[in-house]
Design an enzyme around this catalytic site. Structure first.
Site, PDB file in Angstrom:
ATOM      1  N   ASN A   1       0.739  -1.522   0.022  1.00  0.00           N
ATOM      2  CA  ASN A   1      -0.084  -0.033  -0.080  1.00  0.00           C
ATOM      3  C   ASN A   1       0.928   1.213   0.113  1.00  0.00           C
ATOM      4  O   ASN A   1       2.135   1.134  -0.111  1.00  0.00           O
ATOM      5  CB  ASN A   1      -1.049  -0.097   1.290  1.00  0.00           C
ATOM      6  CG  ASN A   1      -0.266  -0.067   2.537  1.00  0.00           C
ATOM      7  OD1 ASN A   1       0.608   1.006   2.837  1.00  0.00           O
ATOM      8  ND2 ASN A   1      -0.569  -1.112   3.291  1.00  0.00           N
TER       9      ASN A   1
ATOM     10  N   LYS B   1       8.231 -18.219  -9.143  1.00  0.00           N
ATOM     11  CA  LYS B   1       7.732 -17.129  -9.731  1.00  0.00           C
ATOM     12  C   LYS B   1       6.546 -17.811 -10.827  1.00  0.00           C
ATOM     13  O   LYS B   1       6.818 -18.629 -11.520  1.00  0.00           O
ATOM     14  CB  LYS B   1       8.782 -16.495 -10.520  1.00  0.00           C
ATOM     15  CG  LYS B   1       8.209 -15.283 -11.131  1.00  0.00           C
ATOM     16  CD  LYS B   1       9.354 -14.465 -12.341  1.00  0.00           C
ATOM     17  CE  LYS B   1       8.573 -13.446 -13.003  1.00  0.00           C
ATOM     18  NZ  LYS B   1       9.395 -13.056 -14.280  1.00  0.00           N
TER      19      LYS B   1
ATOM     20  N   ASP C   1      -4.787  -6.006   5.169  1.00  0.00           N
ATOM     21  CA  ASP C   1      -5.950  -6.496   5.843  1.00  0.00           C
ATOM     22  C   ASP C   1      -6.047  -8.339   5.117  1.00  0.00           C
ATOM     23  O   ASP C   1      -6.392  -8.739   5.890  1.00  0.00           O
ATOM     24  CB  ASP C   1      -7.327  -5.854   5.366  1.00  0.00           C
ATOM     25  CG  ASP C   1      -7.632  -4.626   5.949  1.00  0.00           C
ATOM     26  OD1 ASP C   1      -7.060  -4.456   7.309  1.00  0.00           O
ATOM     27  OD2 ASP C   1      -7.751  -3.403   5.523  1.00  0.00           O
TER      28      ASP C   1
ATOM     29  N   ILE D   1      -3.566  -7.012  14.305  1.00  0.00           N
ATOM     30  CA  ILE D   1      -2.315  -6.686  15.404  1.00  0.00           C
ATOM     31  C   ILE D   1      -2.919  -5.950  16.461  1.00  0.00           C
ATOM     32  O   ILE D   1      -2.747  -6.234  17.595  1.00  0.00           O
ATOM     33  CB  ILE D   1      -1.267  -6.320  14.611  1.00  0.00           C
ATOM     34  CG1 ILE D   1      -0.720  -7.055  13.509  1.00  0.00           C
ATOM     35  CG2 ILE D   1       0.000  -6.090  15.716  1.00  0.00           C
ATOM     36  CD1 ILE D   1       0.098  -6.485  12.611  1.00  0.00           C
TER      37      ILE D   1
ATOM     38  N   LYS E   1     -12.134  -2.273  17.881  1.00  0.00           N
ATOM     39  CA  LYS E   1     -10.566  -3.039  18.322  1.00  0.00           C
ATOM     40  C   LYS E   1     -10.320  -2.814  19.569  1.00  0.00           C
ATOM     41  O   LYS E   1      -9.223  -3.420  20.015  1.00  0.00           O
ATOM     42  CB  LYS E   1      -9.835  -2.231  17.389  1.00  0.00           C
ATOM     43  CG  LYS E   1      -9.933  -2.108  15.923  1.00  0.00           C
ATOM     44  CD  LYS E   1      -8.803  -2.135  14.951  1.00  0.00           C
ATOM     45  CE  LYS E   1      -9.349  -1.955  13.436  1.00  0.00           C
ATOM     46  NZ  LYS E   1      -8.277  -2.631  12.757  1.00  0.00           N
TER      47      LYS E   1
HETATM   48  O1  C5P Z   1      -8.944  -1.629  10.080  1.00  0.00           O
HETATM   49  P1  C5P Z   1      -7.985  -0.579   9.867  1.00  0.00           P
HETATM   50  O2  C5P Z   1      -7.087  -1.297   9.066  1.00  0.00           O
HETATM   51  O3  C5P Z   1      -8.385   0.593   9.266  1.00  0.00           O
HETATM   52  O4  C5P Z   1      -7.326  -0.354  11.177  1.00  0.00           O
HETATM   53  C1  C5P Z   1      -6.234   0.451  11.166  1.00  0.00           C
HETATM   54  C2  C5P Z   1      -5.447   0.367  12.751  1.00  0.00           C
HETATM   55  O5  C5P Z   1      -5.453  -1.063  13.018  1.00  0.00           O
HETATM   56  C3  C5P Z   1      -4.131   0.843  12.763  1.00  0.00           C
HETATM   57  O6  C5P Z   1      -3.871   1.229  13.869  1.00  0.00           O
HETATM   58  C4  C5P Z   1      -3.474  -0.388  12.127  1.00  0.00           C
HETATM   59  O7  C5P Z   1      -2.002  -0.379  12.543  1.00  0.00           O
HETATM   60  C5  C5P Z   1      -4.224  -1.520  12.904  1.00  0.00           C
HETATM   61  N1  C5P Z   1      -4.229  -2.751  12.140  1.00  0.00           N
HETATM   62  C6  C5P Z   1      -3.541  -3.897  12.457  1.00  0.00           C
HETATM   63  N2  C5P Z   1      -3.544  -5.110  12.038  1.00  0.00           N
HETATM   64  C7  C5P Z   1      -4.342  -5.134  10.931  1.00  0.00           C
HETATM   65  C8  C5P Z   1      -5.124  -4.231  10.391  1.00  0.00           C
HETATM   66  C9  C5P Z   1      -4.980  -2.891  10.960  1.00  0.00           C
HETATM   67  O8  C5P Z   1      -2.757  -3.661  13.625  1.00  0.00           O
HETATM   68  N3  C5P Z   1      -4.437  -6.322  10.274  1.00  0.00           N
END
Ligand code: C5P
Length: 398
Positions: free
Chosen positions: A207, A285, A275, A304, A343
């Site tokens: 990203n 490859k 995500d 996380i 979260k």
């Molecule tokens: O759900 P979203 O990606 O928008 O959430 C953003 C927050 O969640 C950020 O703090 C990002 O570091 C954390 N995050 C994470 N693990 C993921 C997705 C997002 O820690 N798989």
């Protein structure tokens, strides 16, 4: 750094000449520098120039009776607030890892009860040697802080990691470590940058996160005196000096690194974690063999932030980020407020990363901090200033 005393051990490497600039800049910032030269260092810089710049006697020999009469080596190693080895050569690091004490420098390092920082500088092959990897791991486990090295061209004509960190960055890192700031004694975990999710060994999904905001936050927390573990994906900006850097690629590696870094007093999760990962990633490859485009299947990555916020080693303060693009289903703050609840974090720092804002990959940010009390919109500021405000807010909340 006013009133702070640094015992500076200069090792014998070509980068030793940079120690002269380091001494000058540390003194400019108000620190007192007591220099120690190893025998090899004297081949690169003269005691006279070191002494002149430090405005101090230069300590050189364990068995120099004058030195012992004036100040025993035990006292010398403990009178300082911080011991800095710069440059730290492969040999000095090996001796430290092995606990040798066969000259003044190594004896001081064994005898001290103060924090020790090393600034390695060496040829890239030496830096990557298996013995160096072992020694570095030992030194880190012993609580020794490491500044650099960085990647770059070296005096030997080669290019790669091993080049000493730049002097201004060393000074900033040391200032952070010496800071009597409000976060002194606190351990803060910061995640930053994007993650890369492999499709095959040469392709990945990524990203646009540059890592700039997370890097600025780690530096700001360091400047308030915190010990910072900085878990970063493949970011475009270099991590700050004076923090413990853990480099990862994928979301799952990031989760493992975060869990290994706990316990912490605070977690700031600024990483743009993917995500989804490619569930059917190929071990070799993928070929364009006329069979059409590959069908990628995705699996959800672990969250996380949610794992940490709901885990049994939850830091006292957990801060998440929400990069949103406002859409027809509601505004950025509404989305972020819901995310905070979902979260389980204490604060969410929300920002609108629609391309028109220029925030993603840019130098400025405009955030809204959402906590249990409500939403606090901050003006558009540089990412550095946003980071300083956030660090101060964190310090006030602890
Ligand atoms: O759900 P979203 O990606 O928008 O959430 C953003 C927050 O969640 C950020 O703090 C990002 O570091 C954390 N995050 C994470 N693990 C993921 C997705 C997002 O820690 N798989």
């Amino acid at each position: 750094m006013h009133g702070k005393r640094i015992l500076l051990i200069v090792g014998g490497g070509i980068a030793a000449f940079k120690a002269l600039d380091l001494i000058r800049r540390l003194r400019d910032r108000g620190a007192t520098v007591t220099p120690v030269l190893t025998r090899a260092a004297e081949e690169f810089v003269t005691p006279l120039s070191v002494s002149a710049l430090a405005a101090s006697k230069v300590y050189r020999d364990l068995f120099d009776l004058t030195d012992e009469a004036e100040m025993g080596h035990i006292e010398l190693s403990r009178a300082a607030d911080l011991l800095v080895v710069c440059p730290a050569t492969a040999n000095t690091m090996a001796k430290m890892a092995g606990g040798h004490a066969d000259d003044l420098a190594s004896t001081l390092l064994m005898a001290t009860d103060k924090p020790v920082v090393i600034v390695p500088a060496m040829n890239v092959r030496m830096w990557e040697h298996a013995a160096m990897r072992r020694n570095l791991a030992t030194l880190r486990a012993d609580g020794i802080r490491v500044i650099g090295p960085v990647e770059g061209s070296m005096a030997c004509g080669e290019y790669g990691p091993g080049r000493m960190a730049e002097v201004p960055e060393i000074v900033d890192a040391l200032a952070g470590m010496l800071a009597d700031g409000p976060l002194k004694g606190r351990h803060v975990l910061v995640t930053s940058g994007p993650t890369h999710e492999p499709i095959d060994p040469v392709r990945y999904i990524a990203n646009r996160s540059s890592g700039a905001q997370g890097t600025a936050i780690a530096a700001a927390l360091r400047d308030l005196g915190a010990r910072v573990t900085f878990v970063t994906g493949p970011a475009r900006v270099a991590p700050p000096e004076g923090v413990d850097v853990v480099r990862v690629e994928t979301a799952r590696e990031m989760l493992a690194a975060v869990e290994a870094a706990l316990p912490a007093d605070v977690a700031v999760m600024a990483a743009a974690v993917a995500d989804w990962r490619v569930e059917n990633a190929s071990a070799s490859k993928m070929k364009k063999d006329g069979g059409g485009a590959p069908a990628l299947a995705f699996a959800e990555n672990p969250d996380i932030l949610a794992t940490v916020a709901k885990g049994d080693r939850r830091p006292a303060l957990v801060v998440g980020f929400a990069a949103e693009t406002g859409d027809e289903n509601g505004d950025v703050v509404a989305h972020a407020t819901a995310k905070r609840a979902r979260k389980g974090c204490d604060w969410i720092v929300a920002n609108d990363v629609s391309p028109a804002t220029g925030i993603m990959g840019g130098t400025e940010n405009a955030v809204t901090v959402i906590d249990a009390e409500g939403a606090e919109a901050w003006p558009r500021l540089s990412k550095d200033e946003t980071a300083r405000r956030l660090a101060r807010r964190i310090a006030d909340a602890l």
